[in-house]
Scaffold this active site. Structure first.
Site, mmCIF file in Angstrom:
data_model
loop_
_atom_site.group_PDB
_atom_site.id
_atom_site.type_symbol
_atom_site.label_atom_id
_atom_site.label_comp_id
_atom_site.label_asym_id
_atom_site.label_seq_id
_atom_site.Cartn_x
_atom_site.Cartn_y
_atom_site.Cartn_z
ATOM 1 N N GLU A 68 -15.721 86.067 15.555
ATOM 2 C CA GLU A 68 -14.784 87.011 16.182
ATOM 3 C C GLU A 68 -15.486 88.344 16.470
ATOM 4 O O GLU A 68 -16.293 88.817 15.680
ATOM 5 C CB GLU A 68 -13.635 87.248 15.193
ATOM 6 C CG GLU A 68 -12.434 87.939 15.802
ATOM 7 C CD GLU A 68 -11.772 87.184 16.944
ATOM 8 O OE1 GLU A 68 -11.053 87.829 17.694
ATOM 9 O OE2 GLU A 68 -12.004 85.960 17.084
ATOM 10 N N HIS A 111 -3.139 80.768 29.948
ATOM 11 C CA HIS A 111 -4.220 80.592 28.947
ATOM 12 C C HIS A 111 -3.777 81.102 27.583
ATOM 13 O O HIS A 111 -4.600 81.489 26.758
ATOM 14 C CB HIS A 111 -5.491 81.295 29.421
ATOM 15 C CG HIS A 111 -5.284 82.718 29.843
ATOM 16 N ND1 HIS A 111 -4.722 83.060 31.058
ATOM 17 C CD2 HIS A 111 -5.534 83.894 29.209
ATOM 18 C CE1 HIS A 111 -4.650 84.378 31.156
ATOM 19 N NE2 HIS A 111 -5.139 84.908 30.061
ATOM 20 N N ASP A 128 -1.738 83.695 26.447
ATOM 21 C CA ASP A 128 -1.465 85.060 25.940
ATOM 22 C C ASP A 128 -0.247 85.659 26.633
ATOM 23 O O ASP A 128 -0.097 86.875 26.690
ATOM 24 C CB ASP A 128 -2.691 85.955 26.168
ATOM 25 C CG ASP A 128 -3.011 86.101 27.665
ATOM 26 O OD1 ASP A 128 -4.011 86.755 27.993
ATOM 27 O OD2 ASP A 128 -2.236 85.576 28.484
ATOM 28 N N ASP A 146 -2.859 83.881 38.290
ATOM 29 C CA ASP A 146 -2.085 83.374 39.427
ATOM 30 C C ASP A 146 -2.952 82.807 40.536
ATOM 31 O O ASP A 146 -2.584 82.847 41.713
ATOM 32 C CB ASP A 146 -1.258 84.538 40.009
ATOM 33 C CG ASP A 146 -2.154 85.731 40.346
ATOM 34 O OD1 ASP A 146 -1.644 86.758 40.819
ATOM 35 O OD2 ASP A 146 -3.382 85.629 40.128
ATOM 36 N N THR A 184 -3.594 88.835 40.770
ATOM 37 C CA THR A 184 -4.122 89.411 39.516
ATOM 38 C C THR A 184 -5.547 88.921 39.316
ATOM 39 O O THR A 184 -5.807 87.726 39.332
ATOM 40 C CB THR A 184 -3.250 88.951 38.336
ATOM 41 O OG1 THR A 184 -1.913 89.369 38.569
ATOM 42 C CG2 THR A 184 -3.771 89.551 37.035
ATOM 43 N N GLY A 243 -6.199 92.427 20.397
ATOM 44 C CA GLY A 243 -6.530 93.796 20.782
ATOM 45 C C GLY A 243 -7.959 93.909 21.293
ATOM 46 O O GLY A 243 -8.871 93.404 20.653
ATOM 47 N N GLU A 274 -11.024 83.328 40.735
ATOM 48 C CA GLU A 274 -11.600 84.274 41.714
ATOM 49 C C GLU A 274 -13.079 83.942 41.923
ATOM 50 O O GLU A 274 -13.685 83.287 41.079
ATOM 51 C CB GLU A 274 -11.498 85.730 41.214
ATOM 52 C CG GLU A 274 -10.158 86.123 40.692
ATOM 53 C CD GLU A 274 -9.045 86.077 41.740
ATOM 54 O OE1 GLU A 274 -7.878 86.151 41.357
ATOM 55 O OE2 GLU A 274 -9.359 85.934 42.944
ATOM 56 N N HIS A 284 -13.296 98.533 34.730
ATOM 57 C CA HIS A 284 -11.857 98.917 34.691
ATOM 58 C C HIS A 284 -11.197 98.318 33.453
ATOM 59 O O HIS A 284 -10.515 99.019 32.682
ATOM 60 C CB HIS A 284 -11.180 98.407 35.963
ATOM 61 C CG HIS A 284 -9.682 98.554 35.966
ATOM 62 N ND1 HIS A 284 -9.035 99.599 36.587
ATOM 63 C CD2 HIS A 284 -8.700 97.785 35.409
ATOM 64 C CE1 HIS A 284 -7.714 99.483 36.408
ATOM 65 N NE2 HIS A 284 -7.482 98.388 35.692
ATOM 66 N N HIS A 342 -9.097 99.679 29.583
ATOM 67 C CA HIS A 342 -7.900 99.267 28.831
ATOM 68 C C HIS A 342 -8.275 98.898 27.407
ATOM 69 O O HIS A 342 -7.596 99.295 26.454
ATOM 70 C CB HIS A 342 -7.264 98.032 29.501
ATOM 71 C CG HIS A 342 -6.633 98.292 30.823
ATOM 72 N ND1 HIS A 342 -5.788 99.359 31.058
ATOM 73 C CD2 HIS A 342 -6.736 97.635 32.009
ATOM 74 C CE1 HIS A 342 -5.377 99.339 32.314
ATOM 75 N NE2 HIS A 342 -5.936 98.289 32.924
ATOM 76 N N HIS A 360 -3.179 102.596 33.174
ATOM 77 C CA HIS A 360 -3.523 102.815 34.589
ATOM 78 C C HIS A 360 -3.340 104.278 34.956
ATOM 79 O O HIS A 360 -2.468 104.948 34.441
ATOM 80 C CB HIS A 360 -2.655 101.937 35.469
ATOM 81 C CG HIS A 360 -3.146 100.521 35.495
ATOM 82 N ND1 HIS A 360 -2.320 99.429 35.671
ATOM 83 C CD2 HIS A 360 -4.393 100.024 35.361
ATOM 84 C CE1 HIS A 360 -3.034 98.319 35.656
ATOM 85 N NE2 HIS A 360 -4.313 98.653 35.447
#
Lengths: 376, 81
Positions: free
Chosen positions: A57, A69, A71, A76, A81, A93, A102, A119, A123, A129
């Site tokens: 971990e 998946h 969570d 999509d 997304t 976390g 993608e 980006h 987070h 954002h």
């Protein structure tokens, strides 16, 4: 910029990350590189460092996922997304997921992984954002060139609101990765002086203490110069626990806590790794000293009052270790802070003393003051 | 530019899914309530989106708003969750 409700943040300065699943549209090396650069974008602004682990971990688990998946934030398919990440905390976390549907790329013929990763790691470190269209934390995709990338002002303000600024050299322009302050140089000539680590590096002997290291030619006592560790090894932690060199491989190893760095000369060879790759048990959290024995091609690692032996040829820890140091090296007393082999002798540094241990006689043949090695 | 009825319907559904994903506080608004008040809640969210992205706040699915909705983006909601 915006923070998450409750302003979650990491309570430690060194975070681990692990890439557990890759994408077919980029080579693993490319993914590694993009992730490393994306993390560096943030570590250049705040006193955080990121250490990669390859198993178990990590604080930030990174993976490419498809659809649902597990969570409760299913992907999509193409576009829409692209990725998401969870705010700092236990379990999920910090974890960061990319939509495997993608087309990921290092350039612009698809979605640039560096751009999206930088980006999402915002987070993972605690930023929500931003409404500022020039910010990295603006929600919609906009390509950012990875090389020479600097965090926009809005993001610097946001991340420093959580972790404070990464300090710089006084009187010098802001330099990313600069060491936090101009460290005072320890007086090695006072009687209690000792070293954190000693190693050969090429034709030089290096002596490490706190944030400073001294370089000297093996056979010359003059010209010994102190400099800050981070000025020569910018990615290294600001101080070192242990170090050794395998000269015929031209490679040196530097240890700090449960991590180590590999260099060729002064050149870093990739990100830090975990000492558990060597085969240490989990209860070993740091290495006090290390010495490579050229003829035997073994490296001795000293931990507390014991030592391990690692076979550099077989790249594996030897059986029947650890052993008690004082029992095996008669005459050497106290915890070993540093060790180096020169001309068939092992020099053990323990507090202010330096023991010269003759491996043939298997005994200590002289005891000097540690400071005498740097001209005291 | 007058959208065809089909385009309008598609846009509407696209916008509804977008607003549910990025402008709905999970756990705070039971889904039933959203259905019960229908367009009203949706208008409120369209305004929130327009405000967030610095668009003219009209509460309508105008072209600028649909352009934003169709742009690839991060999956973390824009409103606190």
């Amino acid at each position: 910029y915006r923070l998450f409700p409750g302003e979650p943040k990491w309570k430690k300065n060194t975070l681990t990350y692990r890439i557990s699943k890759y994408t077919p549209s980029m080579t693993p090396a490319e993914v590694d590189r993009a992730v490393q650069m994306a993390l560096q974008a943030w570590s250049s602004a705040v006193p955080l460092s990121f250490v990669r682990v390859n198993a178990g971990e990590a604080d930030i688990m990174i993976s490419f996922e498809t659809g649902d998946h597990g969570d409760s934030y299913p992907f999509d398919g193409p576009r829409g997304t692209l990725a998401h990440a969870f705010a700092p905390g236990e379990g999920l976390g910090g974890d960061t997921h990319f939509d495997n549907a993608e087309k990921w790329t290092m350039g612009t013929n698809g979605f640039n992984l560096f751009t999206v990763a930088a980006h999402e790691f915002g987070h993972a470190l605690g930023l929500a954002h931003s409404t500022d269209p020039s910010a990295l934390m603006y929600p919609t995709y906009k390509y950012k060139h990875p090389y020479g990338f600097h965090l926009p002002k809005d993001d610097v303000k946001g991340i420093q609101a959580l972790y404070g600024p990464r300090k710089t050299f006084p009187g010098k322009p802001t330099v990313p990765h600069a060491s936090p302050h101009n460290p005072s140089i320890p007086d090695l000539c006072d009687s209690g002086s000792s070293f954190d680590a000693v190693t050969m590096l090429g034709k030089e002997l290096l002596f490490f203490r706190d944030r400073i290291f001294w370089r000297r030619q093996v056979n010359l006592m003059s010209g010994i110069r102190p400099s800050t560790i981070t000025s020569s090894f910018p990615q290294l932690m600001s101080n070192v626990d242990a170090a050794y060199e395998v000269a015929d491989r031209g490679t040196a190893y530097f240890f700090k806590g449960p991590h180590y760095w590999v260099t060729r000369g002064f050149q870093m060879q990739g990100p830090p790794r975990t000492i558990y790759d060597y085969g240490f048990p989990r209860n070993v959290q740091r290495i006090d000293a290390a010495v490579y024995l050229k003829d035997a091609q073994k490296t001795l690692f000293f931990v507390g009052d014991e030592y391990y032996s690692y076979d550099e040829r077989k790249r594996k820890m030897e059986k029947d270790y650890p052993k008690n140091t004082e029992e095996e090296f008669s005459g050497v007393n106290g915890q070993i802070d540093a060790a180096v082999e020169l001309n068939g002798n092992i020099y053990f540094f323990s507090g202010p003393k330096a023991y010269k241990y003759d491996t043939e006689k298997e005994d200590v043949v002289s005891v000097l003051r540690a400071g005498s090695w740097v001209g005291c | 530019f007058a959208a065809t009825p089909r385009t309008s319907r598609n846009n509407y559904h696209l916008a509804q899914a977008y607003l549910d994903k990025y402008y709905t506080k999970k756990g705070g608004h039971p889904l039933g309530e959203m259905a019960a008040r229908g367009g009203n809640s949706m208008v409120k969210k369209i305004k929130e989106l327009q405000q967030f992205f610095g668009l003219r706040v009209t509460g309508k699915l105008d072209r600028a708003t649909m352009d934003v909705i169709k742009r690839p983006r991060c999956g973390v909601p824009d409103v606190a969750n």
